[in-house]
Design a protein around this motif. Structure first.
Motif, mmCIF file in Angstrom:
data_model
loop_
_atom_site.group_PDB
_atom_site.id
_atom_site.type_symbol
_atom_site.label_atom_id
_atom_site.label_comp_id
_atom_site.label_asym_id
_atom_site.label_seq_id
_atom_site.Cartn_x
_atom_site.Cartn_y
_atom_site.Cartn_z
ATOM 1 N N GLY A 2 12.832 -35.122 29.283
ATOM 2 C CA GLY A 2 13.685 -34.129 29.953
ATOM 3 C C GLY A 2 14.828 -34.796 30.705
ATOM 4 N N ALA B 245 12.076 -28.671 37.532
ATOM 5 C CA ALA B 245 10.832 -29.455 37.584
ATOM 6 C C ALA B 245 10.328 -29.310 39.018
ATOM 7 C CB ALA B 245 11.070 -30.921 37.239
ATOM 8 N N ASP C 43 7.996 -24.654 39.292
ATOM 9 C CA ASP C 43 6.805 -24.906 38.486
ATOM 10 C C ASP C 43 6.848 -23.901 37.332
ATOM 11 O OD1 ASP C 43 4.137 -24.820 37.463
ATOM 12 O OD2 ASP C 43 3.421 -25.704 39.338
ATOM 13 N N VAL C 44 6.768 -24.387 36.099
ATOM 14 C CA VAL C 44 6.926 -23.466 34.964
ATOM 15 C C VAL C 44 5.787 -22.446 34.855
ATOM 16 C CG1 VAL C 44 8.413 -24.938 33.539
ATOM 17 C CG2 VAL C 44 5.914 -25.126 33.332
ATOM 18 N N VAL D 31 0.454 -25.243 31.795
ATOM 19 C CA VAL D 31 1.819 -25.805 31.718
ATOM 20 C C VAL D 31 2.338 -25.770 30.276
ATOM 21 C CG1 VAL D 31 3.263 -27.829 32.168
ATOM 22 C CG2 VAL D 31 1.359 -27.292 33.705
ATOM 23 N N SER E 59 4.827 -31.862 19.627
ATOM 24 C CA SER E 59 4.407 -33.253 19.521
ATOM 25 C C SER E 59 3.886 -33.425 18.105
ATOM 26 C CB SER E 59 3.271 -33.517 20.519
ATOM 27 O OG SER E 59 2.620 -34.735 20.239
ATOM 28 N N TYR F 186 -5.048 -31.014 24.463
ATOM 29 C CA TYR F 186 -3.605 -31.300 24.343
ATOM 30 C C TYR F 186 -3.117 -30.862 22.960
ATOM 31 C CZ TYR F 186 0.834 -33.856 24.359
ATOM 32 O OH TYR F 186 2.166 -34.191 24.292
ATOM 33 N N LYS G 130 -0.320 -27.994 21.815
ATOM 34 C CA LYS G 130 0.868 -28.291 20.999
ATOM 35 C C LYS G 130 0.819 -27.522 19.667
ATOM 36 C CE LYS G 130 2.990 -30.872 23.985
ATOM 37 N NZ LYS G 130 4.222 -30.390 24.629
ATOM 38 N N GLY H 191 6.312 -38.572 18.071
ATOM 39 C CA GLY H 191 5.132 -39.413 18.235
ATOM 40 C C GLY H 191 5.218 -40.067 19.606
ATOM 41 N N GLU I 164 6.632 -41.262 31.341
ATOM 42 C CA GLU I 164 5.550 -41.324 32.330
ATOM 43 C C GLU I 164 4.330 -40.512 31.906
ATOM 44 O OE1 GLU I 164 7.232 -40.198 36.144
ATOM 45 O OE2 GLU I 164 8.971 -41.473 35.784
ATOM 46 N N TYR J 110 -5.473 -45.697 24.118
ATOM 47 C CA TYR J 110 -4.095 -45.262 23.850
ATOM 48 C C TYR J 110 -3.143 -46.437 24.009
ATOM 49 C CZ TYR J 110 -0.072 -42.060 23.865
ATOM 50 O OH TYR J 110 1.086 -41.387 23.559
HETATM 51 P P1 NDP Z 1 6.811 -37.149 31.627
HETATM 52 O O1 NDP Z 1 5.516 -37.130 32.332
HETATM 53 O O2 NDP Z 1 7.744 -38.301 31.841
HETATM 54 O O3 NDP Z 1 7.632 -35.808 31.914
HETATM 55 C C1 NDP Z 1 7.001 -34.566 32.044
HETATM 56 C C2 NDP Z 1 7.946 -33.618 32.744
HETATM 57 O O4 NDP Z 1 7.325 -32.341 32.823
HETATM 58 C C3 NDP Z 1 8.269 -34.058 34.150
HETATM 59 O O5 NDP Z 1 9.638 -33.875 34.393
HETATM 60 C C4 NDP Z 1 7.453 -33.124 35.018
HETATM 61 O O6 NDP Z 1 8.144 -32.859 36.240
HETATM 62 C C5 NDP Z 1 7.439 -31.868 34.160
HETATM 63 N N1 NDP Z 1 6.346 -30.985 34.515
HETATM 64 C C6 NDP Z 1 5.019 -31.213 34.424
HETATM 65 N N2 NDP Z 1 4.315 -30.171 34.899
HETATM 66 C C7 NDP Z 1 5.258 -29.246 35.287
HETATM 67 C C8 NDP Z 1 5.180 -27.966 35.863
HETATM 68 N N3 NDP Z 1 3.995 -27.380 36.146
HETATM 69 N N4 NDP Z 1 6.329 -27.302 36.131
HETATM 70 C C9 NDP Z 1 7.514 -27.883 35.871
HETATM 71 N N5 NDP Z 1 7.665 -29.078 35.325
HETATM 72 C C10 NDP Z 1 6.532 -29.765 35.042
HETATM 73 O O7 NDP Z 1 6.454 -37.026 30.078
HETATM 74 P P2 NDP Z 1 7.324 -36.798 28.760
HETATM 75 O O8 NDP Z 1 8.756 -36.889 29.019
HETATM 76 O O9 NDP Z 1 6.712 -37.650 27.742
HETATM 77 O O10 NDP Z 1 6.909 -35.294 28.429
HETATM 78 C C11 NDP Z 1 7.848 -34.286 28.135
HETATM 79 C C12 NDP Z 1 7.308 -33.436 27.000
HETATM 80 O O11 NDP Z 1 7.251 -34.242 25.822
HETATM 81 C C13 NDP Z 1 5.897 -32.893 27.217
HETATM 82 O O12 NDP Z 1 5.848 -31.556 26.770
HETATM 83 C C14 NDP Z 1 5.041 -33.794 26.344
HETATM 84 O O13 NDP Z 1 3.873 -33.159 25.935
HETATM 85 C C15 NDP Z 1 6.006 -34.037 25.194
HETATM 86 N N6 NDP Z 1 5.718 -35.185 24.340
HETATM 87 C C16 NDP Z 1 5.650 -36.459 24.861
HETATM 88 C C17 NDP Z 1 5.368 -37.527 24.031
HETATM 89 C C18 NDP Z 1 5.250 -38.924 24.554
HETATM 90 O O14 NDP Z 1 4.703 -39.797 23.848
HETATM 91 N N7 NDP Z 1 5.742 -39.237 25.735
HETATM 92 C C19 NDP Z 1 5.147 -37.337 22.604
HETATM 93 C C20 NDP Z 1 5.272 -35.971 22.163
HETATM 94 C C21 NDP Z 1 5.552 -34.953 23.007
HETATM 95 P P3 NDP Z 1 7.466 -32.681 37.687
HETATM 96 O O15 NDP Z 1 6.224 -33.495 37.713
HETATM 97 O O16 NDP Z 1 8.542 -33.159 38.605
HETATM 98 O O17 NDP Z 1 7.230 -31.213 37.801
#
Ligand code: NDP
Length: 240
Positions: free
Chosen positions: A16, A34, A54-55, A104, A133, A146, A150, A177, A182, A196
């Motif tokens: 994001g 976020a 919060d979504v 979420v 994903s 998870y 997805k 993938g 984080e 993992y």
């Molecule tokens: P991060 O943990 O870096 O980012 C996750 C983001 O989601 C953060 O900005 C967090 O913000 C936000 N978030 C989590 N819970 C909430 C909530 N309740 N309300 C609002 N925002 C929320 O992980 P990624 O960037 O990897 O994840 C982003 C997306 O990509 C996810 O949907 C993940 O499933 C998907 N994805 C990731 C992969 C990977 O390998 N990294 C692979 C495939 C898909 P905050 O905590 O500030 O609210």
């Protein structure tokens, strides 16, 4: 003429955040949502409204969208990205971790759709990019719920694509993938985490979130009558 508004959820880190930087560099005004507002504000992007939302909170989401649209005009692109991966052995995992992922990754995704879909159909334009994903296409060890969330994103995307197509609204699903973000910070099961990480090292690490962001920007900037329905992108060495 100024460019239209892009809404990005989960813009405080990972994919994001990378998307926020990529779309800002391409000149789009942004509504960034976020829970960690300070992380979004620290990006210091031009024309970006950052809101702590919060979504899972449908009312707060709708209010933020209304505020963003009052400032920048209607949402034209949505990166429905916020998500959490509490990977773990389903036999021993605390079911509250399931609740959180479902809230979420599934309900949160629906809440975002609810906030933007009607406006897009009325304007007869718009692009929705739902973050799934590769775990929305196949299952992996310790990914049970998870993967469930997805697969949900995939199914909903397929369904609304058909429903919104007559309104010229594009629905895309993106299925990465392993990406360097984080995302693993939320895994509490040490065995799952170790496995993992070992697999990630074996395949030479994840791809950059910036590459995923560029792919979404490319797809969005295609003519409105062209839809890439799905992008599935992985590290080359991620063989399954
Ligand atoms: P991060 O943990 O870096 O980012 C996750 C983001 O989601 C953060 O900005 C967090 O913000 C936000 N978030 C989590 N819970 C909430 C909530 N309740 N309300 C609002 N925002 C929320 O992980 P990624 O960037 O990897 O994840 C982003 C997306 O990509 C996810 O949907 C993940 O499933 C998907 N994805 C990731 C992969 C990977 O390998 N990294 C692979 C495939 C898909 P905050 O905590 O500030 O609210």
């Amino acid at each position: 003429m100024s460019k239209p508004l892009t809404l990005i959820t989960g813009a405080s880190s990972g994919i994001g955040e990378a998307s926020a930087r990529a779309f800002a560099a391409a000149g789009y005004p942004l509504l960034l949502l976020a829970r960690r507002r300070e992380r979004m504000e620290a990006l210091k992007l031009p024309a970006a409204l950052c809101r702590e939302v919060d979504v899972t909170d449908r009312t707060a989401l709708a209010a933020a969208v209304a505020e963003g649209e009052a400032q920048f005009g209607p949402v034209d692109c949505v990166i429905n990205n916020a998500g959490i991966a509490r990977l773990g052995n389903v036999l021993t995992q605390d079911p509250r971790e399931w609740d959180e992922m479902i809230a979420v990754n599934a309900t949160g995704v629906m809440n975002v759709l609810h906030a933007v879909m009607t406006g897009m159909t009325q304007r007869r334009r718009g692009t929705i990019i739902n973050m799934s994903s590769i775990a929305g296409r196949k299952v992996y060890p310790d990914h049970t719920v998870y993967c469930g969330t997805k697969y949900f994103v995939h199914a909903v995307s397929e369904s609304i694509r058909g429903q919104l197509a007559p309104f010229d609204v594009r629905v895309m699903v993106i299925s990465p993938g392993i990406v360097e973000t984080e995302v693993l910070d939320h895994v509490t099961d040490p065995v799952t985490l170790r496995n993992y990480r070992e697999n990630k090292v074996r395949i030479g690490g994840g791809i950059s979130a910036d590459v995923v962001a560029q792919a979404m920007l490319f797809a969005y900037e295609l003519p409105q009558n062209v839809l890439i329905q799905e992008i599935c992108m992985t590290p080359t060495r991620q063989e399954y």
